[in-house]
Design an enzyme around this catalytic site. Sequence first.
Site, PDB file in Angstrom:
ATOM      1  N   ASP A  13      15.605   6.457   3.560  1.00 38.10           N
ATOM      2  CA  ASP A  13      14.017   5.984   3.828  1.00 38.10           C
ATOM      3  C   ASP A  13      13.454   8.026   3.949  1.00 38.10           C
ATOM      4  OD1 ASP A  13      11.605   5.618   5.041  1.00 38.10           O
ATOM      5  OD2 ASP A  13      12.515   6.159   6.906  1.00 38.10           O
ATOM      6  N   SER A  14      12.012   7.619   3.696  1.00 40.99           N
ATOM      7  CA  SER A  14      11.600   8.796   3.352  1.00 40.99           C
ATOM      8  C   SER A  14      11.899   9.508   4.599  1.00 40.99           C
ATOM      9  CB  SER A  14       9.555   8.603   3.307  1.00 40.99           C
ATOM     10  OG  SER A  14       9.318   7.837   4.455  1.00 40.99           O
ATOM     11  N   CYS A  76      13.059   1.863   3.415  1.00 37.84           N
ATOM     12  CA  CYS A  76      11.799   2.391   3.370  1.00 37.84           C
ATOM     13  C   CYS A  76      10.845   1.800   2.193  1.00 37.84           C
ATOM     14  CB  CYS A  76      11.898   3.811   2.897  1.00 37.84           C
ATOM     15  SG  CYS A  76       9.886   4.267   2.368  1.00 37.84           S
ATOM     16  N   GLU A 159       5.230   8.519  15.475  1.00 36.74           N
ATOM     17  CA  GLU A 159       5.672   9.313  15.403  1.00 36.74           C
ATOM     18  C   GLU A 159       5.660  10.223  17.307  1.00 36.74           C
ATOM     19  OE1 GLU A 159       6.738  11.429  12.310  1.00 36.74           O
ATOM     20  OE2 GLU A 159       7.423   9.715  11.169  1.00 36.74           O
ATOM     21  N   CYS A 191       6.631  -2.096   7.235  1.00 40.73           N
ATOM     22  CA  CYS A 191       6.465  -0.562   7.201  1.00 40.73           C
ATOM     23  C   CYS A 191       8.010  -0.627   7.749  1.00 40.73           C
ATOM     24  CB  CYS A 191       5.760   0.279   7.257  1.00 40.73           C
ATOM     25  SG  CYS A 191       5.681   2.143   7.764  1.00 40.73           S
ATOM     26  N   HIS A 193       8.055   2.094  10.478  1.00 44.26           N
ATOM     27  CA  HIS A 193       7.715   2.364  11.120  1.00 44.26           C
ATOM     28  C   HIS A 193       6.811   0.842  12.584  1.00 44.26           C
ATOM     29  CE1 HIS A 193       7.478   6.225  10.120  1.00 44.26           C
ATOM     30  NE2 HIS A 193       7.797   6.916  10.971  1.00 44.26           N
TER      31      HIS A 193
HETATM   32  N1  DGL Z   1       9.292   4.742   5.548  1.00 45.01           N
HETATM   33  C1  DGL Z   1       7.925   4.874   4.951  1.00 45.01           C
HETATM   34  C2  DGL Z   1       7.215   2.872   4.987  1.00 45.01           C
HETATM   35  O1  DGL Z   1       8.059   2.688   5.577  1.00 45.01           O
HETATM   36  C3  DGL Z   1       6.735   4.985   5.928  1.00 45.01           C
HETATM   37  C4  DGL Z   1       6.673   6.512   6.107  1.00 45.01           C
HETATM   38  C5  DGL Z   1       5.747   7.109   4.870  1.00 45.01           C
HETATM   39  O2  DGL Z   1       5.086   6.716   4.766  1.00 45.01           O
HETATM   40  O3  DGL Z   1       6.550   8.057   4.591  1.00 45.01           O
HETATM   41  O4  DGL Z   1       6.893   2.841   4.138  1.00 45.01           O
END
Ligand code: DGL
Length: 276
Positions: A13-14, A76, A159, A191, A193
């Site tokens: 993931d990012s 992600c 977060e 997403c 989150h």
């Molecule tokens: N992990 C990213 C997503 O699922 C969210 C956080 C980011 O913007 O990097 O799109």
Amino acid sequence: MSLNKSAPIGIFDSGIGGLTVVKAVMEQLPNENIIYYGDTARVPYGIKSIDTIREYALQITNFLLQNNVKAILIACNSVAAAAQQEIRQHCSRRGIPVLDVVEAGTRAAINLQPANRNIGVIGTLATINSETYERSIRAEVPDCHIYSKACPLLVPLAEEGWVDNEIAEMVLQTYLKDFTGKKLDALILGCTHYPLFKPSIEKLLRQNSPQTAIIDSAVSIAVMTSALLEKEGLANGQTGTGSFSCFVSDKPQRFQQLAERFLGKKLHRIEISSLV
Ligand code: DGL
């Protein structure tokens, strides 16, 4: 090439949001070994260009391949939207299967057999602007209406741990207002989150749209992973709990605390490994 069944599943993931996928995979496949990479030095991806997201995502893919993973899960949504094709091509040369959260969310929505043919999607700017969910859903259900909404404030709120206070409620109310009267069969949480907001979203939807199913792609990808490993003969035969290695590109303050929120349990060891 024959893959080693006891090799780890690579999940990336990012940042730390992908730990929601790790959590779901651990629940579904407790005996699998997992290696996770979160690009915490360069998060967020959701506001970056497609080209930049692709470049970063391929670097992480190479990191996981060097660690001899038997499958890769793109946790992600922004990466899945920008680079799933490139990652699949890159991995297919090594015979490594790839699953991503966009296909998982799409599959779960379609399996519901949407009676009204109305599906909502929420995600980052990168995911929503790419229209990847529209393409993916319409490829299976051409007459489906897809209502999408970018919700960029939800990542920082998650977060901060503000997922069910009055600020979160106001922000969610504002974003979800666009779906009022749309008779959604399903709302995809597009997403990493957003599963943290599920109870608050449920509460809001219950008022106007009680028929709407909420789709958490983390759970869907875990179920797909189980099916893939069985089909490919790659399920780990070992009994007992699998190992978990967590790598990040930077360890921000409060990382441990945040990681616990996403994973639902304590993370004892986090290793820093730079990609460049
Ligand atoms: N992990 C990213 C997503 O699922 C969210 C956080 C980011 O913007 O990097 O799109």
